[in-house]
Structures are given as C-alpha cells and as structure tokens.
Design an enzyme around this catalytic site. Structure first.
Site, mmCIF file in Angstrom:
data_model
loop_
_atom_site.group_PDB
_atom_site.id
_atom_site.type_symbol
_atom_site.label_atom_id
_atom_site.label_comp_id
_atom_site.label_asym_id
_atom_site.label_seq_id
_atom_site.Cartn_x
_atom_site.Cartn_y
_atom_site.Cartn_z
ATOM 1 N N TYR A 105 46.490 18.827 74.768
ATOM 2 C CA TYR A 105 45.705 19.484 73.714
ATOM 3 C C TYR A 105 44.794 18.468 73.028
ATOM 4 O O TYR A 105 43.589 18.689 72.890
ATOM 5 C CB TYR A 105 46.636 20.131 72.689
ATOM 6 C CG TYR A 105 45.937 20.454 71.389
ATOM 7 C CD1 TYR A 105 45.034 21.505 71.312
ATOM 8 C CD2 TYR A 105 46.148 19.679 70.247
ATOM 9 C CE1 TYR A 105 44.367 21.787 70.128
ATOM 10 C CE2 TYR A 105 45.486 19.951 69.062
ATOM 11 C CZ TYR A 105 44.599 20.998 69.006
ATOM 12 O OH TYR A 105 43.930 21.267 67.835
ATOM 13 N N ILE A 153 42.097 30.516 61.705
ATOM 14 C CA ILE A 153 40.984 29.866 61.002
ATOM 15 C C ILE A 153 39.703 30.672 61.173
ATOM 16 O O ILE A 153 38.913 30.810 60.234
ATOM 17 C CB ILE A 153 40.787 28.425 61.519
ATOM 18 C CG1 ILE A 153 42.100 27.649 61.453
ATOM 19 C CG2 ILE A 153 39.722 27.706 60.694
ATOM 20 C CD1 ILE A 153 42.062 26.313 62.163
ATOM 21 N N SER A 203 39.863 18.034 65.871
ATOM 22 C CA SER A 203 41.189 17.837 65.294
ATOM 23 C C SER A 203 41.446 16.370 65.003
ATOM 24 O O SER A 203 40.908 15.476 65.681
ATOM 25 C CB SER A 203 42.239 18.353 66.283
ATOM 26 O OG SER A 203 43.529 17.935 65.929
ATOM 27 N N LYS A 232 40.388 17.943 72.955
ATOM 28 C CA LYS A 232 39.506 17.767 71.798
ATOM 29 C C LYS A 232 38.632 16.532 71.971
ATOM 30 O O LYS A 232 37.423 16.558 71.689
ATOM 31 C CB LYS A 232 40.339 17.672 70.507
ATOM 32 C CG LYS A 232 41.042 18.966 70.131
ATOM 33 C CD LYS A 232 40.075 20.114 69.896
ATOM 34 C CE LYS A 232 40.765 21.374 69.425
ATOM 35 N NZ LYS A 232 39.846 22.522 69.295
#
Length: 345
Positions: free
Chosen positions: A154, A14, A127, A158
């Site tokens: 994970y 990205i 996310s 975030k």
C-alpha cells in the site's frame, strides 16, 4: 460559473466528506466509485447535508473506456480529486497484486485522459506512509524528509503514484497537481449523516473501536505493546476527516485559480502524535463507554511512530486542523449510534 470537480472514490470515507465541503464551497461535483468499499446510499447523506445531489457514476477506474465515458458525459470537469484506491496496510501485504493493479492503473488512466479533456489539475490523495519510519531527527516529519523504502505494498503504491505524477508533469503534460500526504483521518460529519462505513471487518482503528463499543465486535486488538513509545503502542497523527476535507478545497483553489508551480506537496495532519492506547482511553472519556480490548502481537507493515509538521500547509494553503480529538471521537460515536438507530449496523 461553478467549476466541476471529479471526485474519485467519492462515496468513501474521505471522498464523501470532501464532496460535502466542495459543494458547500460552490463547486459542482461528479462522483466516480465502484463501491468496492462503500455504499451508493452515501450520496443520499451528502444530499441531505448540502441540499445538492452530486452526480454519481458507478465506474471502475481500471477500465479505461468506462473512465473516458465519464469525461465525455461531463465535459466541464476542471479538476480531479483522486481518492479511489485500496488502502489497508495489512491486506496489501497479503494481496500485493490487487493493490498495484488497482492503485496504479486507475491513476495512469486519469492522467492520460486529463489533457484530452482539458482537465487542469489533480489533487492526489497520498499518505504519510511515504516517509516510512522517519528517524528521530525527522520527527515531526516535514515534506523535505527523505522518502523511505515502503513497509507495505500500500505504501509503495503511494510512493510510485507520486513519482508517476512528477514524471508526467516533468515530461511537459499540461496539468498541475497538488499532492496531499495525510496522516490518519478519523471521526464523522457532525450531522451523523455520513461517516466511516467500511464493508466487512474494519481495517482502521476508529470504526473497530466504535463497533466494539456498541457490541458488533467482541474485542478490539491493539497490535503491539513493546514499541519504543511512552506507552509501548504505535503513535499516529489523527486528523478530523472534516478538517482534512477542507484541505482539499484549499488545494483545489490553489491548483485551478492561482498561478503556482505545476506540482507541490503538503503534509495534512494536526502536528501532534497520539498513541493507540491514548485514542482508546480518550474515546472512553469522551463517550462514557468502555471498550473491551486486549494487546495482540505486532502487525506486519505497521510503522512505529509518525506525526507531521504541517507548517507548510498552514502557511501556504491557509488551512489548519484544530478540532479537539475528544470532539472528533465523540462524532465517530454519534455516527455509530446513528447506524444502529437506522438498522444498518
């Protein structure tokens, strides 16, 4: 005078596409990346597309002194887009401390340095995992939906990082932030000069599909066939990486050039849910190439179904993602074939 943007993780999937869009929008870009999941040659692809070579620094953001040296070297940095993070759900379940150290310490170091070097704003790469598994009444999920307990380390990083940014701004820190909660980025630049190229075995669906289609991987495994979805496979909101990159440019304009709230968040997706099986079948139709696949047991940490309501980003950022998924999957295949032609993969 052009504003200078620091893009962390800028040689990643990205980050590289966002660097292209930033440069094409007239920004100067400084990339910081430790190349843990990317290659320095990506900078060549960015230069080939834009005609401009971004500055590149091989720095691990967990290293405070090395990170501060970047701000000393480039004193004109006005804003940061923070992508640099470990990002595989499955791996985070197996190696939680790696994820907490990498994803949280890097953000804290950046936030601490921003006021010292008069950096005005930060776009944080968050996310849809922060929503966990939304209840049926919260699909498509809006920014106001409850934040659910994370299903993986994970996802938890975030959530924690969003809270760190909010707490820091609430404390009076003289910075602004836009948090972008995006869904599942796929595809490659139409030039096929940059795309998704993870080191080692891919953790994401599309590179595994393309690598299986071209013969690098023997077989694609679709994890789970008994979910509560029309075809039994997980549903995600797959967004074209170029459309996603453009959202970051819109967010940066908002942070640096507009009189707005100190912090805001936006869902970045298409607003449509597509199942894993549908993705594979659409890839086959879009490319004419068959993929060898089979079902496998569910994978720990995977969310059953999530897709976004993106009305807020459409209205306030003036942005939308409208590239057909067939074109997006064709771009990923074009990229994979280019890698083969170049002898890379």
């Amino acid at each position: 005078m052009k504003q200078t943007i620091l893009v962390t993780g800028g040689t990643g999937f990205i980050g590289s596409h966002t660097t292209v869009e930033l440069q094409q929008a007239g920004y100067n870009v400084v990339i910081v990346d430790n190349l843990s999941n990317s290659k320095a040659e990506v900078v060549d692809g960015i230069e080939a597309i834009t005609g401009v070579r971004p500055a590149f620094e091989n720095v691990d953001l967990r290293d405070y002194d090395a990170t501060e040296n970047v701000f000393r070297k480039y004193p004109d940095i006005s804003g940061i887009i923070h992508f640099a993070a470990s990002k595989a759900v499955g791996e985070s379940v197996e190696k939680p401390l790696l994820y907490y150290r990498n994803n949280i310490v890097s953000l804290i170091n950046l936030l601490e340095l921003m006021p010292k070097y008069d950096v005005k704003g930060i776009i944080f790469s968050s996310s849809c995992t922060v929503y966990g598994q939304p209840s049926a009444e919260n699909l498509p999920v809006t920014e106001e939906a409850p934040i659910q307990p994370a299903l993986s380390p994970y996802g938890n990083t975030k959530q924690i990082n969003e809270e760190i940014i909010r707490d820091y701004i609430h404390s009076g820190a003289p910075i602004k932030s836009v948090i972008l909660r995006y869904f599942n980025p796929i595809g490659a630049h139409p030039s096929a000069l940059i795309g998704e190229l993870p080191n080692g075995v891919p953790m994401n669906l599309i590179p595994f599909v393309t690598q299986t289609a071209i013969g690098i991987r023997k077989q694609l495994k679709i994890f789970g066939k008994d979910y509560d979805t029309p075809d039994g496979t997980c549903i995600r909101d797959y967004i074209y990486v170029v459309d996603l990159a453009k959202a970051h440019v819109a967010a940066m304009t908002r942070v640096l050039d507009m009189d707005t709230d100190a912090i805001d968040c936006f869902n970045i997706g298409t607003g449509n849910g597509v199942s894993t099986l549908e993705v594979v079948e659409t890839f086959e139709k879009a490319t004419g190439v068959k993929v060898n696949w089979e079902f496998a047991p569910r994978r720990e940490g995977d969310i059953e179904k999530v897709w976004g309501n993106v009305d807020k980003a459409n209205k306030i950022l003036g942005w939308r993602s409208d590239t057909p998924i067939e074109d997006v999957l064709a771009s990923a295949w074009k990229w994979q074939k280019k890698l083969r032609e170049d002898g890379i993969m």
